[in-house]
Enzyme design. Structure first.
Site, PDB file in Angstrom:
ATOM      1  N   ARG A 297       9.252   8.041   5.525  1.00 20.90           N
ATOM      2  CA  ARG A 297       8.795   9.351   5.657  1.00 20.90           C
ATOM      3  C   ARG A 297       9.433   9.829   7.137  1.00 20.90           C
ATOM      4  NH1 ARG A 297       2.336   9.494   4.749  1.00 20.90           N
ATOM      5  NH2 ARG A 297       2.749  11.467   5.908  1.00 20.90           N
TER       6      ARG A 297
ATOM      7  N   ARG B 279       0.889  -1.200  -0.106  1.00 19.11           N
ATOM      8  CA  ARG B 279      -0.171   0.126   0.135  1.00 19.11           C
ATOM      9  C   ARG B 279       0.648   1.291  -0.041  1.00 19.11           C
ATOM     10  NH1 ARG B 279      -2.713  -0.219   5.906  1.00 19.11           N
ATOM     11  NH2 ARG B 279      -2.664  -2.444   5.593  1.00 19.11           N
TER      12      ARG B 279
ATOM     13  N   ASP C 141       0.582   5.339   1.246  1.00 18.32           N
ATOM     14  CA  ASP C 141      -0.496   6.207   2.041  1.00 18.32           C
ATOM     15  C   ASP C 141      -1.133   7.259   1.321  1.00 18.32           C
ATOM     16  OD1 ASP C 141       0.898   5.085   4.137  1.00 18.32           O
ATOM     17  OD2 ASP C 141       2.080   6.771   4.796  1.00 18.32           O
TER      18      ASP C 141
END
Lengths: 253, 253
Positions: free
Chosen positions: B206, B50, B52
């Protein structure tokens, strides 16, 4: 009164062009609104030339007159904090009273980007015209040389133009093929068509590009470019290429 | 049943991430909708992992099982004509039944883009995090080397993660400084931070970037990167950098 010049980038996607008009949100409106918020003054922002709806600018040059005493090094930051994120003032300086962003401009450069591949580039889709079929780049490079020099560009000007003279000088015109990195399937590259001149007629670059695309598609021979130019007849040239591939690249004074 | 693999680019700006969730419009939803429109089948699209909300993908890899007999060379075009313009299928091929986009992935590469200059770049604003202040690039390059190798990345993982193991292997991690053309005022360049690993934890890239930015700002010494990693404590690392600077660059099988 002070005369402030500034360089501005904008993404033209959501604007009805640069210049204020009765209907529609323009870049000029946004700039004048930001200056009003900052200084309390209603000014008129002059640009090096209008850009059409949907056309972008990497480095448009503008000027305006003001009584504000804001130091020149603060203008960019102060305006940017009052502008939407698709308009950015890159720099500002104070110029002599006689400077006029349009009348003082000596050379302007436009670039037109064509994405040549089966599918469009998601990240550049707002700034590239997507052409999925084959283009004969050599023929296009050959054809574009015809426009260099001083010519009457009536054939490459919107018929909705009332102007005394349609003579302009093109100093440089070139096509660069920028290939993709090549590590992914189904890619090819981007054509960057760059034209530098002393001025441009309404839709001129877009009609030149629309004609070059037809030459690249093999619909017309490269040699026809010169004949179209000499005909001084808009109906002889190709269609007006889409606005979103065009970018005002730079202006020289 | 056939197993179709495809490579897809997407601009994550307007999506609640890749993976289907109760609330929100996701990339997976759009892909499954396009396949339904094309084949009449309700399929489940599996991705390499996935991404975000707001994160982009240059070359995400997915697969799904289908009874459709559409020739493999027609899938890309057929899906693209049914997808919004911010999602593009770049290629498709048929793979063995055992292929699984996530489980079969060997290496994944993410890139994070930081615009270093006084003002943001209008044309890249959706894909670059803008940092107007000075960054010590040498210190950031020094710090990032600490993450290469097999480590427990608990410090660089969202606390909202329930996972048996937070051990991952980073094969490569580098920072490239791409300077601007330099013909315009008030510009500097872009930092491209690239990390390749066998897998990534939730928010891992991140948080690594958020920590590197604090090092670049001089808030922490470069040597602290290793200490943060060894602490296995999320509270020791920096903030989670904004989503829009992150792009899933490629997946290798």
């Amino acid at each position: 009164m002070r005369n402030i010049r500034f360089v501005v980038s904008y993404d033209g996607t959501h604007y009805s062009g640069f210049q204020t008009q009765p209907s529609g949100n323009t870049v000029q409106d946004q700039l004048e609104k930001a200056i009003l918020k900052l200084t309390g003054e209603t000014v008129k922002v002059t640009s090096s030339g209008r850009t059409d709806a949907g056309v972008h600018a990497r480095a448009q040059v503008c000027n305006f007159h003001t009584d504000s005493r804001i130091p020149v090094e603060r203008w960019s930051m102060a305006l940017n904090s009052r502008l939407p994120s698709d308009i950015v003032v890159r720099s500002a300086d104070e110029v002599p009273e006689t400077f006029h962003a349009r009348k003082s401009a000596k050379r302007k450069t436009y670039s037109y980007f064509i994405r040549c591949s089966k599918f469009h580039d998601v990240f550049e889709r707002a700034y590239q015209y997507h052409h999925p079929g084959h283009l004969d780049i050599a023929a296009m490079k050959d054809a574009i040389t015809a426009i260099v020099g001083e010519h009457d560009f009536t054939s490459f000007c919107s018929v909705h133009t009332e102007l005394e003279s349609k003579v302009r000088t093109i100093y440089e015109a070139a096509i660069e093929h920028i290939p993709d990195a090549g590590d992914l399937p189904e890619t090819s590259g981007v054509l960057k068509i760059t034209v530098t001149g002393n001025g441009f007629l309404y839709n001129m670059v877009r009609i030149i590009v629309g004609t070059l695309i037809e030459i690249g598609e093999g619909k017309r021979p490269a040699a026809e470019m010169r004949a179209i130019l000499e005909a001084r007849d808009r109906s002889r040239a190709g269609p007006t290429a889409m606005a979103h591939g065009l970018m005002l690249w730079s202006v020289e004074y």
